[in-house]
Scaffold this active site. Structure first.
Site, mmCIF file in Angstrom:
data_model
loop_
_atom_site.group_PDB
_atom_site.id
_atom_site.type_symbol
_atom_site.label_atom_id
_atom_site.label_comp_id
_atom_site.label_asym_id
_atom_site.label_seq_id
_atom_site.Cartn_x
_atom_site.Cartn_y
_atom_site.Cartn_z
ATOM 1 N N ALA A 1 3.198 4.662 5.566
ATOM 2 C CA ALA A 1 2.001 3.389 5.829
ATOM 3 C C ALA A 1 2.802 2.324 6.350
ATOM 4 O O ALA A 1 3.816 1.764 6.298
ATOM 5 C CB ALA A 1 0.509 3.472 5.308
ATOM 6 N N GLU B 1 1.356 -1.902 6.861
ATOM 7 C CA GLU B 1 0.176 -3.106 6.523
ATOM 8 C C GLU B 1 -0.365 -3.827 8.078
ATOM 9 O O GLU B 1 -1.064 -5.032 7.798
ATOM 10 C CB GLU B 1 0.290 -4.007 5.348
ATOM 11 C CG GLU B 1 1.381 -4.802 6.034
ATOM 12 C CD GLU B 1 2.511 -4.391 5.882
ATOM 13 O OE1 GLU B 1 2.647 -3.463 5.799
ATOM 14 O OE2 GLU B 1 3.391 -5.127 5.509
ATOM 15 N N ASN B 2 -0.541 -3.667 8.847
ATOM 16 C CA ASN B 2 -0.781 -4.549 10.229
ATOM 17 C C ASN B 2 -2.402 -4.894 9.865
ATOM 18 O O ASN B 2 -3.400 -4.753 9.516
ATOM 19 C CB ASN B 2 -1.569 -3.453 11.164
ATOM 20 C CG ASN B 2 0.018 -2.490 11.841
ATOM 21 O OD1 ASN B 2 0.846 -2.793 11.627
ATOM 22 N ND2 ASN B 2 -0.386 -1.342 11.809
ATOM 23 N N GLU C 1 -1.413 -0.976 1.114
ATOM 24 C CA GLU C 1 -1.558 -1.678 1.768
ATOM 25 C C GLU C 1 -2.508 -2.782 1.917
ATOM 26 O O GLU C 1 -2.164 -3.756 2.699
ATOM 27 C CB GLU C 1 -1.601 -0.686 3.032
ATOM 28 C CG GLU C 1 -0.737 0.750 3.229
ATOM 29 C CD GLU C 1 0.305 0.020 3.836
ATOM 30 O OE1 GLU C 1 1.052 -0.910 4.181
ATOM 31 O OE2 GLU C 1 1.186 1.228 3.093
HETATM 32 C C1 7MF Z 1 3.473 2.219 -1.595
HETATM 33 O O1 7MF Z 1 5.842 -1.088 3.086
HETATM 34 C C2 7MF Z 1 4.921 1.622 -1.598
HETATM 35 C C3 7MF Z 1 6.154 1.479 -0.400
HETATM 36 C C4 7MF Z 1 7.032 -0.391 5.673
HETATM 37 C C5 7MF Z 1 6.742 0.820 5.635
HETATM 38 C C6 7MF Z 1 4.901 0.861 3.471
HETATM 39 O O2 7MF Z 1 3.992 -1.127 3.277
HETATM 40 C C7 7MF Z 1 4.703 -0.534 3.762
HETATM 41 C C8 7MF Z 1 5.190 -0.804 4.733
HETATM 42 C C9 7MF Z 1 8.667 2.074 3.571
HETATM 43 C C10 7MF Z 1 8.711 2.330 2.387
HETATM 44 C C11 7MF Z 1 7.950 2.773 1.365
HETATM 45 C C12 7MF Z 1 6.832 1.661 1.931
HETATM 46 C C13 7MF Z 1 6.386 1.269 2.944
HETATM 47 C C14 7MF Z 1 7.236 1.629 4.030
HETATM 48 C C15 7MF Z 1 5.758 2.114 0.632
HETATM 49 C C16 7MF Z 1 4.194 2.256 1.276
HETATM 50 C C17 7MF Z 1 3.620 2.901 0.035
HETATM 51 N N1 7MF Z 1 5.727 -2.008 5.337
HETATM 52 BR BR1 7MF Z 1 9.853 1.298 5.200
HETATM 53 ZN ZN ZN Z 2 4.810 -2.342 1.526
#
Ligand code: 7MF
Ligand code: ZN
Length: 880
Positions: free
Chosen positions: A268, A270-271, A304
């Site tokens: 996901a 977080e925009n 997010e």
């Molecule tokens: C919970 O960090 C923990 C980690 C980047 C994409 C989501 O919000 C994020 C984004 C990756 C790997 C793990 C997670 C995310 C990303 C994530 C999501 C939920 N900023 Br690549």
């Molecule tokens: Zn994140």
């Protein structure tokens, strides 16, 4: 795709941006054959930059430039340079407006970075460097601007048009088109930009903040998913309330939106005001989602949402600081999950992930500090080290400061840096300034890679009643880092007497009442702690609640482990003692002759567990899980996968035979009680029951087979249906397995999330997922190379969870993976690079495996036109 050797970027070369952008005005014209992006940037020279005559440098990737003008005048050849990966304007005034028009082709974007199409809708993913695939821009997080976005599209195909912030205008255009304009008042880096256009249904709710403001909550999903939104919406409201209660953080816009898309590289994003989710991480219903999926959704929605403060209001100065937002936010979401369910179980899950996967990363060729010093491709650094170890580092600060001071520190951090792009050091400084604690040595946790090893030895002197603990720490070398300094390690422990009672921890020379648990702060290579007044030799309970992300070595006897398993008041360590005992038993059988007996006390220990009516059911469910093959491999020196697999299977079979009646009683005693509920108790019951069923089918129990088939047919929820399917698929009842798989597919073939479960159950089973069957799955009509979830559910699950088949001694599993990586690299390099991970640990395995893993890596290396993503992983893995 690049053929040249990619460049390495260094933290030490960080320079402030030469130009700042105050305002971004975007106009998107969306069509079926492409999109035109009009961008107007309000730019000024950065007063903090030393380079007074720097050219204006804007990143770009896969863009077709249509025009550039400066303060309204078109620039001619010679006045700018289109370098393909950048637009450079050599001479610009102090302040100006730059207009750029680009043409892009979202419909052909298979990388899923920037603007692309997913099942007919337009959507974006800009973190880390995707915005440069939309328009030319200084695509770095320390350039923060206010965005205004106008989206134009065909009204019947794309009735919903979304972007960050608040909607400020909309209207009709010619040719059946319409537009909506969005304005985001908060300055943000481009990686937080988002756009969505599609034919989506809207789910509405509201939230009243602590100061009484009403926030509109919206979920946008494809019509077929309309019934799968309730859980995420409730989780969102719980997250918003929790962030107010625990961190004092209130939401700041008038509207908060969540969109679900099927094709998404990650979980996901977080925009600002417009979070975009992978469908599998947000959509759920009782019939289609497992308990694990519900819990994951709650955690990701929270994660997010929490980024709105830890990431968006205060963001990262550069990508070396990624853990500033990710480590802190993972810490926050894990606190939230602990509060929503069982804290001990959450701690066990976090520690398991860390010890199984992050420790392995930290011991491999891609090892890097929580704040890396260099990278080639930033997408490769969204790692367990940045996320999970980063969260552990924040947790240690929390535990060192205590709840109250940590909150003071976080308040100071948000107040001091609101609207800024900052560093992990700024975070630590806020914690120091608020609490008065010196975290100087603690900062090494951000700088040094590798998992510290804490070795403990002890002696007891009966005549003086003194118990002496000697604690040594060492940090292994990692690529590019040797001779590390000792770190500041909070080491929680307790001592138990023979009757199971906690003993007082009175350090020599101390007066006053001694505590029953304490946190020793390690700072030197070696410490010696003397505890006095002990009338018997105590059993030490070390690193309670996993107080630091380290490996602990202590010569536990099996008696001590059995004792801790039933007596330790620290729930985490009770579980850990059971794991250590099981590991010890399994390891002693690796490579042993078939006649070698399994430790009988292990059966007794599990029997007492199953019969313990006092024990929290959720903890019992965790304690009944044997250590995974992946963990056993991580612990091994030169892993012999087949021998480890065999030893683990033997122990599992021995336990299941020995506990047959108790398991049956456990199964029957934990039958469903009325309606499906998502309480920790109900989840624990289902988990226990499905574990018991799995063990019984493992030994081919006929009565259990009947129960499994009954549960498979009659279940009113996916946890039980999938539990039964998994037990059948992992059994030797080949015919029942095939029948169940067919029935399951028939029932759920129109639901992509369930089809993904169906793929992964097969791909991760050593019975149903041998290589020829995996190849069949790739040819299945529901499989889709363009959909990352499908790739992960077959190829990813096979390589990460079906270890015996993947590590087939004939090397076929490795060759298969290399083939799929090469195929994917052309369409989606991020996913391709992630799939390589299982091969990168080739040095960890016994020579027969190791050699073939290495040659699979070499095959990938030799592919023409390797992406920067795969190049970095493969070359670092093969380096000396
Ligand atoms: C919970 O960090 C923990 C980690 C980047 C994409 C989501 O919000 C994020 C984004 C990756 C790997 C793990 C997670 C995310 C990303 C994530 C999501 C939920 N900023 Br690549
Ligand atoms: Zn994140």
């Amino acid at each position: 795709m690049r053929t040249n050797q990619p460049q390495t970027i260094y933290l030490s070369e960080y320079k402030v941006p030469a130009y700042l952008v105050d305002q971004v005005d975007l106009r998107f014209e969306l069509f079926e054959d492409g999109a035109r992006v009009h961008s107007t940037l309000t730019v000024r020279r950065n007063p903090d930059s030393a380079e007074s005559a720097a050219p204006l440098f804007l990143h770009g990737d896969s863009l077709q430039l249509e025009s550039v003008s400066l303060n309204g005048s078109p620039l001619g050849t010679g006045e700018f340079e289109d370098r393909g990966d950048a637009l450079v304007v050599p001479s610009v005034p102090e302040e100006f407006e730059l207009q750029v028009v680009t043409w892009i082709e979202p419909q052909n974007n298979t990388r899923l970075e920037g603007l692309y199409k997913s099942s007919g809708m337009f959507c974006t993913q800009c973190e880390a460097e995707g915005f440069r695939c939309i328009t030319f821009y200084p695509d770095r997080p320390d350039v923060m601007a206010c965005f205004r976005t106008r989206i134009e599209a065909d009204k019947s195909a794309y009735p919903v048009l979304l972007s960050n912030g608040n909607p400020v205008d909309n209207g009709e255009l010619e040719n059946g088109r319409h537009f909506v304009t969005w304005e985001d008042p908060f300055p943000k880096p481009a990686y937080l930009f988002a756009l969505v256009a599609g034919d989506l249904v809207e789910k509405k709710d509201t939230f009243t903040t602590c100061s009484g403001r009403n926030i509109d909550l919206r979920m946008y999903v494809e019509p077929r998913n309309a019934k799968k939104c309730d859980f995420a919406m409730d989780a969102l409201k719980r997250s918003m309330r929790w962030d107010e209660d625990v961190y004092g953080r209130e939401y700041d816009l008038d509207i908060f939106m969540i969109v679900a898309v099927d094709d998404f590289n990650m979980g996901a994003m977080e925009n600002k005001g417009l979070n975009i989710f992978n469908s599998s991480c947000v959509l759920a219903s009782q019939e289609t989602a497992t308990d694990a999926a519900f819990q994951r959704i709650e955690a990701i929605v929270a994660h997010e949402y929490f980024h709105n403060w830890s990431g968006n209001r205060v963001t990262c100065r550069d990508w070396f600081q990624l853990s500033l937002k990710e480590g802190f936010t993972v810490f926050r979401d894990s606190q939230f999950s602990a509060d929503m369910g069982s804290p001990t179980v959450k701690r066990i899950e976090d520690a398991t992930l860390l010890r199984t996967a992050q420790f392995a990363e930290d011991a491999g060729p891609m090892a890097h500090p929580v704040r890396p010093a260099s990278y080639m491709e930033i997408s490769n650094f969204y790692t367990l080290t940045i996320y999970e170890k980063g969260a552990e580092v924040v947790r240690m600060i929390h535990n060192l400061l205590g709840d109250e001071m940590f909150r003071k520190g976080s308040d100071l951090y948000f107040q001091r840096h609101d609207g800024q792009a900052v560093t992990t050091d700024d975070f630590v400084r806020a914690m120091e300034d608020a609490s008065g604690r010196d975290l100087g040595q603690f900062r090494l946790w951000y700088e040094q890679a590798g998992t510290p090893v804490v070795s403990v030895s002890d002696e007891y002197d009966e005549s003086s009643g003194i118990y002496r603990l000697t604690v040594r720490q060492s940090i292994p070398d990692t690529p590019g880092q040797t001779g590390k300094k000792p770190q500041h390690i909070p080491f929680a422990l307790g001592l138990l007497g023979a009757d199971g009672q906690p003993l007082p921890l009175k350090l020599s020379g101390e007066s006053g009442e001694a505590p029953l648990e304490r946190v020793l702060e390690l700072s030197q290579e070696e410490h010696c702690f003397e505890f006095e007044g002990l009338s018997e030799r105590p059993v030490p309970s070390l690193l309670r609640d996993f107080s630091a992300p380290v490996r602990v070595h202590y010569p536990w006897t099996r008696e001590q482990l059995l004792f801790l398993m039933s007596h330790d008041p620290d729930g985490f360590n009770r579980w850990d003692a059971g794991q250590r005992l099981a590991v010890d038993v399994i390891q002693s059988l690796v490579g042993a002759p078939e006649s070698a007996g399994v430790e009988p006390r292990l059966v007794d220990a599990y029997r007492s567990l199953l019969q313990d009516s006092e024990l929290d059911q959720a903890l019992m469910a965790k304690m009944l899980q044997l250590p995974s093959e992946a963990y056993l491999i991580e612990l091994a020196e030169q892993a012999d996968v087949a021998a480890i697999h065999q030893a683990r299977e033997n122990v599992l079979g021995y336990l299941a035979e020995g506990l047959r009646d108790e398991l049956m009683a456990c199964y029957r005693g934990n039958a469903g009680q009325g309606d499906y509920q998502l309480t920790p108790e109900a989840i624990a019951r289902r988990s226990l029951r499905n574990t018991a069923l799995g063990w019984l089918l493992h030994i081919g129990d006929q009565e259990a087979l009947a129960l499994a088939k009954e549960q498979f047919r009659g279940a009113d929820n996916m946890t039980d249906r999938l539990g039964a399917l998994r037990a059948l698929v992992n059994s030797d009842f080949a015919e029942d397995r095939t029948q169940a798989l067919e029935a399951f597919y028939k029932r759920f073939s129109d639901d992509p999330q369930v089809v993904e479960l169906w793929f992964s159950v097969q791909a991760s089973s050593d019975r149903a997922g041998q290589l020829p069957q995996i190849r069949q799955l790739l040819d299945h009509p529901a499989f889709d190379w363009k959909n990352p979830n499908k790739v992960r559910s077959v190829v990813g699950a096979f390589a990460a969870q079906n270890l015996a088949a993947f590590h087939n001694p004939d090397g076929s599993g490795y060759e298969f993976l290399a083939e799929q990586v090469c195929r994917l690299d052309d369409s989606n390099p991020q996913i391709a690079a992630r799939l390589v991970a299982p091969l990168t640990r080739w040095r960890k395995f016994a020579p027969g495996y190791s050699k073939q893993m290495k040659s699979a890596l070499e095959r990938i290396r030799d592919k023409a036109e390797l992406s920067r993503d795969v190049y970095e992983v493969v070359h670092k893995s093969l380096a000396d």
